[in-house]
Design a protein around this motif. Sequence first.
Motif, short mmCIF file in Angstrom:
data_model
loop_
_atom_site.label_atom_id
_atom_site.label_comp_id
_atom_site.label_asym_id
_atom_site.label_seq_id
_atom_site.Cartn_x
_atom_site.Cartn_y
_atom_site.Cartn_z
N GLY A 32 3.41 3.88 14.85
CA GLY A 32 2.11 4.06 15.20
C GLY A 32 1.31 2.93 14.66
N LEU A 33 -0.06 2.97 14.77
CA LEU A 33 -0.95 1.99 14.40
C LEU A 33 -1.27 1.97 12.94
CD1 LEU A 33 -3.00 0.06 15.62
CD2 LEU A 33 -4.61 1.67 15.66
N ILE A 34 -0.89 0.77 12.51
CA ILE A 34 -1.32 0.97 11.03
C ILE A 34 -2.24 -0.22 10.81
CG2 ILE A 34 0.76 1.80 10.26
CD1 ILE A 34 1.94 -0.99 9.85
N GLU A 35 -2.55 -0.19 9.40
CA GLU A 35 -3.37 -1.53 8.97
C GLU A 35 -2.67 -1.99 7.65
OE1 GLU A 35 -7.69 -2.42 6.61
OE2 GLU A 35 -7.57 -0.74 8.46
N VAL A 36 -2.42 -3.28 7.80
CA VAL A 36 -1.82 -3.93 6.40
C VAL A 36 -2.93 -4.76 5.87
CG1 VAL A 36 -0.04 -5.21 5.70
CG2 VAL A 36 0.29 -3.91 7.87
N SER A 37 -3.13 -4.39 4.75
CA SER A 37 -4.18 -5.04 3.64
C SER A 37 -3.52 -5.54 2.32
CB SER A 37 -5.52 -4.10 3.60
OG SER A 37 -5.05 -3.12 2.91
N ALA A 38 -4.02 -6.69 1.97
CA ALA A 38 -3.98 -7.11 0.63
C ALA A 38 -4.77 -6.41 -0.48
CB ALA A 38 -3.84 -8.47 0.82
N ALA A 39 -4.27 -5.85 -1.53
CA ALA A 39 -4.82 -5.46 -2.76
C ALA A 39 -4.75 -6.65 -3.85
CB ALA A 39 -4.64 -3.97 -3.01
N LYS A 40 -5.13 -6.21 -5.24
CA LYS A 40 -5.10 -7.17 -6.24
C LYS A 40 -3.57 -7.34 -6.59
CE LYS A 40 -7.25 -7.81 -10.77
NZ LYS A 40 -7.90 -7.25 -11.71
N ILE A 45 -0.39 -0.33 3.11
CA ILE A 45 -0.01 0.05 4.48
C ILE A 45 -0.91 1.60 4.62
CG2 ILE A 45 1.58 0.56 6.25
CD1 ILE A 45 3.49 -1.14 4.47
N SER A 46 -1.83 1.40 5.79
CA SER A 46 -2.48 2.60 5.93
C SER A 46 -2.31 3.01 7.61
CB SER A 46 -3.85 2.34 5.67
OG SER A 46 -4.20 1.86 4.43
N ASN A 47 -2.77 4.31 7.74
CA ASN A 47 -2.80 4.71 9.06
C ASN A 47 -4.41 5.07 8.99
OD1 ASN A 47 -3.50 7.25 7.93
ND2 ASN A 47 -1.62 8.39 8.48
N SER A 48 -4.75 5.69 10.15
CA SER A 48 -6.28 5.87 10.36
C SER A 48 -6.96 6.49 9.35
CB SER A 48 -6.70 6.46 11.86
OG SER A 48 -6.10 7.64 11.56
N GLN A 49 -6.24 7.32 8.62
CA GLN A 49 -6.84 8.12 7.63
C GLN A 49 -6.64 7.81 6.06
OE1 GLN A 49 -4.54 11.19 9.31
NE2 GLN A 49 -5.75 11.13 11.07
N VAL A 66 6.55 1.58 -2.22
CA VAL A 66 6.43 3.07 -2.72
C VAL A 66 5.60 4.03 -1.43
CG1 VAL A 66 5.17 4.27 -4.53
CG2 VAL A 66 6.09 2.05 -5.01
N PHE A 67 6.04 5.05 -1.33
CA PHE A 67 5.72 6.13 -0.33
C PHE A 67 5.20 7.16 -1.23
CE2 PHE A 67 9.14 3.91 2.00
CZ PHE A 67 8.41 3.77 3.11
N PRO A 68 3.86 7.53 -1.19
CA PRO A 68 3.38 8.68 -1.86
C PRO A 68 3.37 10.02 -0.97
CG PRO A 68 1.58 7.47 -0.95
CD PRO A 68 2.81 6.72 -0.65
N PHE A 69 4.23 10.97 -1.59
CA PHE A 69 4.23 12.32 -0.97
C PHE A 69 3.63 13.47 -1.86
CE2 PHE A 69 7.87 9.91 1.31
CZ PHE A 69 7.28 10.16 2.73
N LYS A 112 7.62 7.89 9.11
CA LYS A 112 7.23 8.73 10.17
C LYS A 112 6.44 9.86 9.27
CE LYS A 112 7.50 11.02 14.63
NZ LYS A 112 6.10 11.50 14.54
N LEU A 113 7.15 10.55 8.58
CA LEU A 113 6.59 11.96 7.62
C LEU A 113 5.29 11.11 6.79
CD1 LEU A 113 7.16 14.61 6.65
CD2 LEU A 113 8.40 13.86 4.77
N ALA A 114 5.35 10.08 6.40
CA ALA A 114 4.67 9.44 5.50
C ALA A 114 3.12 9.02 6.59
CB ALA A 114 4.62 8.03 4.90
N TYR A 115 3.45 8.43 7.84
CA TYR A 115 2.40 8.02 8.84
C TYR A 115 1.91 9.58 9.34
CZ TYR A 115 0.33 6.17 12.67
OH TYR A 115 -0.80 5.92 13.57
N ASP A 116 2.64 10.64 9.39
CA ASP A 116 1.98 11.86 9.97
C ASP A 116 1.27 12.72 8.87
OD1 ASP A 116 3.01 11.28 12.55
OD2 ASP A 116 4.67 12.44 12.43
N GLY A 117 1.27 12.21 7.59
CA GLY A 117 0.61 12.69 6.48
C GLY A 117 1.38 13.74 5.54
N GLY A 118 2.69 13.56 5.89
CA GLY A 118 3.76 14.48 5.09
C GLY A 118 3.56 14.23 3.49
#
Length: 118
Positions: A32-40, A45-49, A66-69, A112-118
């Motif tokens: 799906g559509l993702i946004e990739v952004s540099a932090a400190k 990696i973000s989805n729309s939410q 790292v995936f946060p679930f 996909k689970l991470a993307y879908d908000g799992g």
Amino acid sequence: MADKTIADFLAGKSQHTIELYHHFIAEFEKIGLIEVSAAKTMIGISNSQKRIAWVTQLGKNFIHVVFPFDQPYQDSLCFTKIAQVPGTQQFNHHFRMLYTADVNEELLYFMKLAYDGG
């Protein structure tokens, strides 16, 4: 100091590591559509939410993600470590990618689970 960019994180990395990074991002973009952004200190990696993964390390021959679930997925083979963030219901799932083939069917399921908000 100016804000970091993705190019800053990739600077000086091996061609192998850069290829791993681009392969991982390309596979996420198929979901799906993702946004990739540099932090400190990492690449988000973000989805729309919300933020759905972080590239926390670009090593000599690997990338670490790292995936946060909201629950631990202990029966998985793709994660090297699963740790609860103290005081929260967040479980960080650590994935170390050494080869492009490491983005396999199991990992794609969790991406996909991470993307879908799992």
